[in-house]
Design a protein around this motif. Structure first.
Motif, PDB file in Angstrom:
ATOM      1  N   ARG A 126       0.831  -1.210   0.000  1.00 12.28           N
ATOM      2  CA  ARG A 126       0.000   0.000   0.000  1.00 12.28           C
ATOM      3  C   ARG A 126       0.863   1.257   0.000  1.00 12.28           C
ATOM      4  O   ARG A 126       0.529   2.244  -0.651  1.00 12.28           O
ATOM      5  N   ARG A 127       1.980   1.200   0.733  1.00  9.97           N
ATOM      6  CA  ARG A 127       2.888   2.352   0.729  1.00  9.97           C
ATOM      7  C   ARG A 127       3.484   2.557  -0.658  1.00  9.97           C
ATOM      8  O   ARG A 127       3.653   3.700  -1.111  1.00  9.97           O
ATOM      9  N   ARG A 128       3.787   1.469  -1.340  1.00 12.34           N
ATOM     10  CA  ARG A 128       4.318   1.596  -2.704  1.00 12.34           C
ATOM     11  C   ARG A 128       3.295   2.253  -3.624  1.00 12.34           C
ATOM     12  O   ARG A 128       3.624   3.109  -4.446  1.00 12.34           O
ATOM     13  N   GLU A 129       2.034   1.865  -3.505  1.00  7.85           N
ATOM     14  CA  GLU A 129       1.004   2.456  -4.345  1.00  7.85           C
ATOM     15  C   GLU A 129       0.779   3.935  -3.993  1.00  7.85           C
ATOM     16  O   GLU A 129       0.512   4.760  -4.872  1.00  7.85           O
ATOM     17  N   LEU A 130       0.892   4.250  -2.705  1.00 12.17           N
ATOM     18  CA  LEU A 130       0.751   5.639  -2.293  1.00 12.17           C
ATOM     19  C   LEU A 130       1.876   6.481  -2.897  1.00 12.17           C
ATOM     20  O   LEU A 130       1.646   7.597  -3.388  1.00 12.17           O
ATOM     21  N   ALA A 131       3.112   5.957  -2.880  1.00 10.09           N
ATOM     22  CA  ALA A 131       4.232   6.661  -3.488  1.00 10.09           C
ATOM     23  C   ALA A 131       4.024   6.808  -4.993  1.00 10.09           C
ATOM     24  O   ALA A 131       4.370   7.836  -5.583  1.00 10.09           O
ATOM     25  N   ALA A 136       2.703  10.146  -9.768  1.00  5.46           N
ATOM     26  CA  ALA A 136       1.790  10.408 -10.887  1.00  5.46           C
ATOM     27  C   ALA A 136       1.200  11.810 -10.811  1.00  5.46           C
ATOM     28  O   ALA A 136       0.957  12.449 -11.841  1.00  5.46           O
ATOM     29  N   ALA A 137       0.970  12.290  -9.594  1.00  5.47           N
ATOM     30  CA  ALA A 137       0.401  13.629  -9.428  1.00  5.47           C
ATOM     31  C   ALA A 137       1.363  14.716  -9.882  1.00  5.47           C
ATOM     32  O   ALA A 137       0.949  15.850 -10.123  1.00  5.47           O
ATOM     33  N   LEU A 138       2.663  14.383 -10.014  1.00  4.76           N
ATOM     34  CA  LEU A 138       3.661  15.363 -10.409  1.00  4.76           C
ATOM     35  C   LEU A 138       4.087  15.230 -11.865  1.00  4.76           C
ATOM     36  O   LEU A 138       4.834  16.075 -12.374  1.00  4.76           O
ATOM     37  N   SER A 139       3.659  14.198 -12.543  1.00  3.40           N
ATOM     38  CA  SER A 139       4.194  13.915 -13.869  1.00  3.40           C
ATOM     39  C   SER A 139       3.340  14.545 -14.966  1.00  3.40           C
ATOM     40  O   SER A 139       2.122  14.709 -14.818  1.00  3.40           O
ATOM     41  N   GLY A 140       4.011  14.891 -16.066  1.00  7.89           N
ATOM     42  CA  GLY A 140       3.320  15.284 -17.281  1.00  7.89           C
ATOM     43  C   GLY A 140       2.568  16.587 -17.225  1.00  7.89           C
ATOM     44  O   GLY A 140       1.563  16.753 -17.909  1.00  7.89           O
ATOM     45  N   TYR A 141       3.043  17.548 -16.426  1.00  5.46           N
ATOM     46  CA  TYR A 141       2.362  18.837 -16.395  1.00  5.46           C
ATOM     47  C   TYR A 141       2.609  19.590 -17.706  1.00  5.46           C
ATOM     48  O   TYR A 141       3.743  19.735 -18.151  1.00  5.46           O
ATOM     49  N   PRO A 158     -12.535  -0.317   3.293  1.00  2.00           N
ATOM     50  CA  PRO A 158     -13.905   0.215   3.256  1.00  2.00           C
ATOM     51  C   PRO A 158     -14.027   1.596   3.898  1.00  2.00           C
ATOM     52  O   PRO A 158     -14.842   2.416   3.464  1.00  2.00           O
ATOM     53  N   THR A 159     -13.226   1.849   4.918  1.00  2.00           N
ATOM     54  CA  THR A 159     -13.281   3.152   5.594  1.00  2.00           C
ATOM     55  C   THR A 159     -11.907   3.813   5.622  1.00  2.00           C
ATOM     56  O   THR A 159     -11.572   4.551   6.548  1.00  2.00           O
ATOM     57  N   ASP A 160     -11.114   3.548   4.597  1.00  2.00           N
ATOM     58  CA  ASP A 160      -9.752   4.099   4.535  1.00  2.00           C
ATOM     59  C   ASP A 160      -9.479   4.564   3.106  1.00  2.00           C
ATOM     60  O   ASP A 160      -9.330   3.749   2.192  1.00  2.00           O
ATOM     61  N   HIS A 161      -9.440   5.884   2.907  1.00  2.00           N
ATOM     62  CA  HIS A 161      -9.213   6.463   1.581  1.00  2.00           C
ATOM     63  C   HIS A 161      -8.109   7.506   1.659  1.00  2.00           C
ATOM     64  O   HIS A 161      -7.821   8.058   2.727  1.00  2.00           O
ATOM     65  N   VAL A 162      -7.503   7.782   0.506  1.00  2.00           N
ATOM     66  CA  VAL A 162      -6.530   8.872   0.388  1.00  2.00           C
ATOM     67  C   VAL A 162      -6.953   9.751  -0.780  1.00  2.00           C
ATOM     68  O   VAL A 162      -7.135   9.271  -1.900  1.00  2.00           O
ATOM     69  N   LEU A 163      -7.117  11.039  -0.498  1.00  2.00           N
ATOM     70  CA  LEU A 163      -7.426  12.023  -1.531  1.00  2.00           C
ATOM     71  C   LEU A 163      -6.140  12.733  -1.917  1.00  2.00           C
ATOM     72  O   LEU A 163      -5.431  13.275  -1.053  1.00  2.00           O
ATOM     73  N   ALA A 405      -1.211  12.524   4.915  1.00  2.00           N
ATOM     74  CA  ALA A 405      -0.422  11.305   4.731  1.00  2.00           C
ATOM     75  C   ALA A 405       0.900  11.653   4.063  1.00  2.00           C
ATOM     76  O   ALA A 405       1.051  12.694   3.429  1.00  2.00           O
ATOM     77  N   SER A 406       1.867  10.767   4.216  1.00  2.00           N
ATOM     78  CA  SER A 406       3.179  10.947   3.600  1.00  2.00           C
ATOM     79  C   SER A 406       3.450   9.807   2.653  1.00  2.00           C
ATOM     80  O   SER A 406       3.133   8.646   2.942  1.00  2.00           O
TER      81      SER A 406
END
Length: 584
Positions: A126-131, A136-141, A158-163, A405-406
Motif C-alpha cells: 500500500r505504501r508503494r502504491e501511495l508513493a 503520478a500527481a507530479l508527472s506530465g504537467y 472500506p473506511t480508509d481512503h486517500v485524496l 499522509a506521507s
C-alpha cells in the motif's frame, strides 16, 4: 522610526490586520474574462521556472488520509464545486500575443480518477502504491494545454481512503492549499446534506487581484522605486561561500535538499526566548543564520531574500493564488557585536525591508543588473524563509478523521531538485512541536553531504546563542573542533561579448539565426549581448521557443541566461543543426 510600529512589526502584530475595511474590500474591481489575461509577477516567475526546467514541478501534492465513512459521490460533487469556485484550478497558461497569458476555462465536470487498493495484502504494498500516486500527481504537467489542478482518490479499505490534491505553485501557494482544504470541507458537508454551499466571502478572484496590483504602479513610480533600491543596495556582492569544489559553469541548476527537525525542547526555548526579547521567531532565526554566514564566509555585510505570505488583509486572506511578497534584508554585523545586538540590528533591517515598496523580485534583479553580468546575483544567491502558514486541515464531517499522509517510507538522504539559488533555508513552525528545517544548496558548489553539514552548523549556532545570548560574534563557533572549510572565490561578472563579435564571426553565423536574434534584440543587436533595450527573461524564453519550434534546435533557458549572448546560441545552433542533418 515609530517604536510602536517597530514593536508591532517585530512581534508579528502588524497594524494592517486581516479584517481590512469595507472600503478596502470594495477596492478591487472585477475585470472582464472575455480573453487572455496577464500573469502576476509570481506566476511569471513560475512560468519561467517551467521553461527553464522543462516542466519539472517543485510543489508537493497534498495527500489527505480519510478514515471513516466517506460519501464518494458527495466528494466528487464537492471537488467539482471547488474547481468552479476557484478559477485558477481551471486556468491554462498558453503563449499568446508574444508572451505567456492565462486563459480561464469554463466550468466543466472534472475527472477524479479512482483506484482501489483494498485487496493489497501488506502495508508495504500500500505504501508503494501511495508513493506511485504521489509521483503520478507530479508527472506530465503541460501548463499551456491542461488546467493544473489535479485530484485522485484511492481506497485502501472500506473506511480508509486517500485524496490526492496536486496544485503547482503557479496557481497556489501554501496558504492557498489551506484555503482549498477549508472550502472543500464546507462544500462536502453541503453535498452530503443536499443543500447549496454558502457563497464565497469575496467577490474578486485572483485575476482581479493581478489587474488591481498592476494598476498600483506607473512607469514613474517604478523608476523612482528602482532608483531607491539602487542607492540602498549599492556595493553589495555575492558571498564567498564555503564550498566543496569550485563553481562549475557547466553544472545544471540543481540543488541538494535535506530536511531535519530541531529538538522540540530547543524549538520551544527559541519561541519563548524570542517573545522575551520582543521579536518574532523569524527575526531570531534570521539573526542566527546571519551569524552563521558571517562566521563561515568571513564577511560583515550580508543580504538575504525572504518570502512573505502577504495575507494580512481581507483582500488576500481567502484568495487562491501565488500571492507571496518578499523581503530583502541588508544586515551589517561590523564591530563584533554580541548576539543581542545582532538581534536588534536584524530587527531594524527587517523593519527597513518591510518599509520598502516592493518591485517584483525578478524586475528588481533585472533593474540592478540589466546586463545579467552577475552570477549569481546577490539577491538570488541566498534565501531564508519562515513558513508558519496554517496547516492544511480538512474537516469533512465529524465521522471522518482527516490527516496529512506521507508518501515517504522514512528519512531520506539528500536528493537533487531543480533550483538555481546557491543556498536556501526554509523553516517550518506551527507554534508547538519541533521546528523543521529544509536546506537546499547548489550542486555547482556542493556534494550531497553539504546539506546536512550546513544544518549541523546552524543548529550549533542556535544552541550557542540560547546558552549565551550576549556572546560576541567572534566567539560563535559553528564548526566542530578541527573542521576546516574552503571558501569558493566570490563570483566575478561574466565576460561580455565583444561589440564587434558578430562582425568578426559573420561568416559562421547562419542567416536564419541572425534574423531571429535581430528581431528579438532590436536596435543594437549587432553587439552580441541579449539584455539591452529593456529585454527581459520572458523575451529570451520566447526567442528560444521560436528557435526550437521553427528549426528544431533546443537551447535550455538556464544555459542561455548564464551567458546571454549570440555566441551561446551559435554553439547550440551549430550542434543542433548538425544533428538534424545527420537524421535526415
Amino acid at each position: 522610526m515609530n517604536n510602536g510600529r517597530l514593536r508591532r512589526l517585530l512581534t508579528g502584530r502588524s497594524g494592517a490586520g486581516r479584517g481590512g475595511s469595507a472600503s478596502a474590500r470594495r477596492s478591487i474591481p472585477v475585470v472582464a474574462r472575455h480573453g487572455p489575461l496577464d500573469l502576476s509577477p509570481n506566476q511569471l516567475h513560475e512560468w519561467l521556472h517551467d521553461q527553464e526546467f522543462g516542466g519539472v514541478p517543485l510543489h508537493d501534492p497534498l495527500l489527505l488520509r480519510l478514515r471513516g465513512p466517506l460519501r464518494v459521490p458527495a466528494l466528487r460533487t464537492a471537488l467539482h464545486a471547488l474547481v468552479a469556485r476557484h478559477e485558477l484550478l481551471r486556468t491554462r497558461f498558453p503563449v499568446l500575443d508574444g508572451g505567456p497569458r492565462q486563459v480561464i476555462e469554463p466550468v466543466d465536470r472534472i475527472r477524479v480518477p479512482f483506484a482501489d487498493f483494498s485487496a493489497l495484502p501488506t502495508d508495504a504494498g500500500r505504501r508503494r502504491e501511495l508513493a506511485a500516486l504521489h509521483r503520478a500527481a507530479l508527472s506530465g504537467y503541460a501548463l499551456d494545454r491542461c488546467p493544473p489542478g489535479r485530484f485522485a482518490l484511492a481506497r485502501f479499505g472500506p473506511t480508509d481512503h486517500v485524496l490526492v490534491m496536486s496544485v503547482p505553485h503557479i496557481v497556489a501557494d501554501l496558504w492557498s492549499v489551506s484555503v482549498l482544504s477549508q472550502d472543500l470541507s464546507a462544500l462536502y458537508r453541503a453535498a452530503v446534506a443536499g443543500r447549496p454551499a454558502e457563497p464565497r466571502a469575496q467577490e474578486h478572484d485572483f485575476a482581479d487581484y493581478v489587474a488591481w496590483q498592476a494598476a498600483q504602479w506607473t512607469p514613474e513610480t517604478r523608476a523612482e522605486e528602482l532608483l531607491r533600491w539602487q542607492r540602498g543596495l549599492h556595493g553589495i556582492t555575492a558571498l564567498p561561500l564555503p564550498a566543496d569544489h569550485p563553481r562549475s559553469a557547466g553544472t545544471p541548476a540543481r540543488c541538494w535538499t535535506h530536511t531535519e527537525s530541531l529538538d522540540p525542547t530547543v524549538s520551544q526555548r527559541l519561541r519563548v526566548w524570542s517573545r522575551s526579547e520582543n521579536v518574532t521567531l523569524f527575526v531570531t532565526l534570521l539573526a542566527a543564520f546571519h551569524c552563521l554566514l558571517a562566521r563561515t564566509c568571513g564577511v560583515e555585510r550580508m543580504v538575504t531574500s525572504s518570502s512573505s505570505a502577504n495575507r494580512e488583509s481581507d483582500l488576500t486572506a481567502g484568495l487562491v493564488g501565488p500571492v507571496p511578497d518578499y523581503l530583502v534584508t541588508d544586515n551589517d554585523l561590523a564591530g563584533d557585536p554580541g548576539f543581542r545586538e545582532v538581534l536588534h540590528r536584524t530587527g531594524d533591517a527587517v523593519l527597513g525591508a518591510h518599509g520598502r515598496k516592493t518591485l517584483p523580485h525578478d524586475e528588481l534583479v533585472q533593474g540592478l543588473d540589466p546586463g545579467r553580468e552577475l552570477r549569481p546575483h546577490p539577491l538570488h544567491q541566498i534565501y531564508f524563509n519562515l513558513l508558519s502558514t496554517p496547516r492544511a486541515q480538512a474537516r469533512l464531517s465529524p465521522q471522518l478523521s482527516v490527516t496529512v499522509a506521507s508518501a515517504d517510507d522514512g528519512p531520506r538522504e539528500p536528493f537533487l531538485i531543480p533550483e538555481n539559488a546557491d543556498l536556501t533555508v526554509d523553516c517550518f513552525d506551527y507554534g508547538t512541536g519541533p521546528i523543521v528545517f529544509q536546506l537546499r544548496c547548489t550542486a555547482e558548489l556542493y556534494t550531497a553531504a553539504a546539506a546536512p553539514r550546513w544544518l549541523r552548523w546552524y543548529r550549533s549556532v542556535l544552541r550557542q546563542i540560547l546558552e549565551e545570548p550576549d556572546t560576541r560574534l567572534s566567539r560563535i563557533r559553528p564548526l566542530a573542533a578541527g573542521e576546516e572549510i574552503t571558501l569558493a572565490p566570490a563570483p566575478r561578472p561574466r565576460s561580455r561579448c565583444p561589440s564587434d563579435w558578430i562582425e568578426k564571426n559573420a561568416a559562421r553565423i547562419d542567416g536564419r539565426l541572425l534574423g531571429i536574434w535581430a528581431k528579438a534584440v532590436g536596435p543594437g543587436h549587432r553587439s552580441g549581448e541579449f539584455f539591452q533595450n529593456g529585454r527581459t527573461e520572458v523575451d529570451a524564453a520566447m526567442m528560444l521557443r521560436r528557435i526550437e519550434r521553427d528549426h528544431g534546435v533546443r537551447v535550455a533557458l538556464g544555459d542561455f541566461l548564464r551567458a546571454p549572448t549570440i555566441s551561446t546560441l551559435l554553439t547550440a545552433w551549430t550542434a543542433g543543426t548538425s544533428q538534424t542533418r545527420e537524421h535526415t
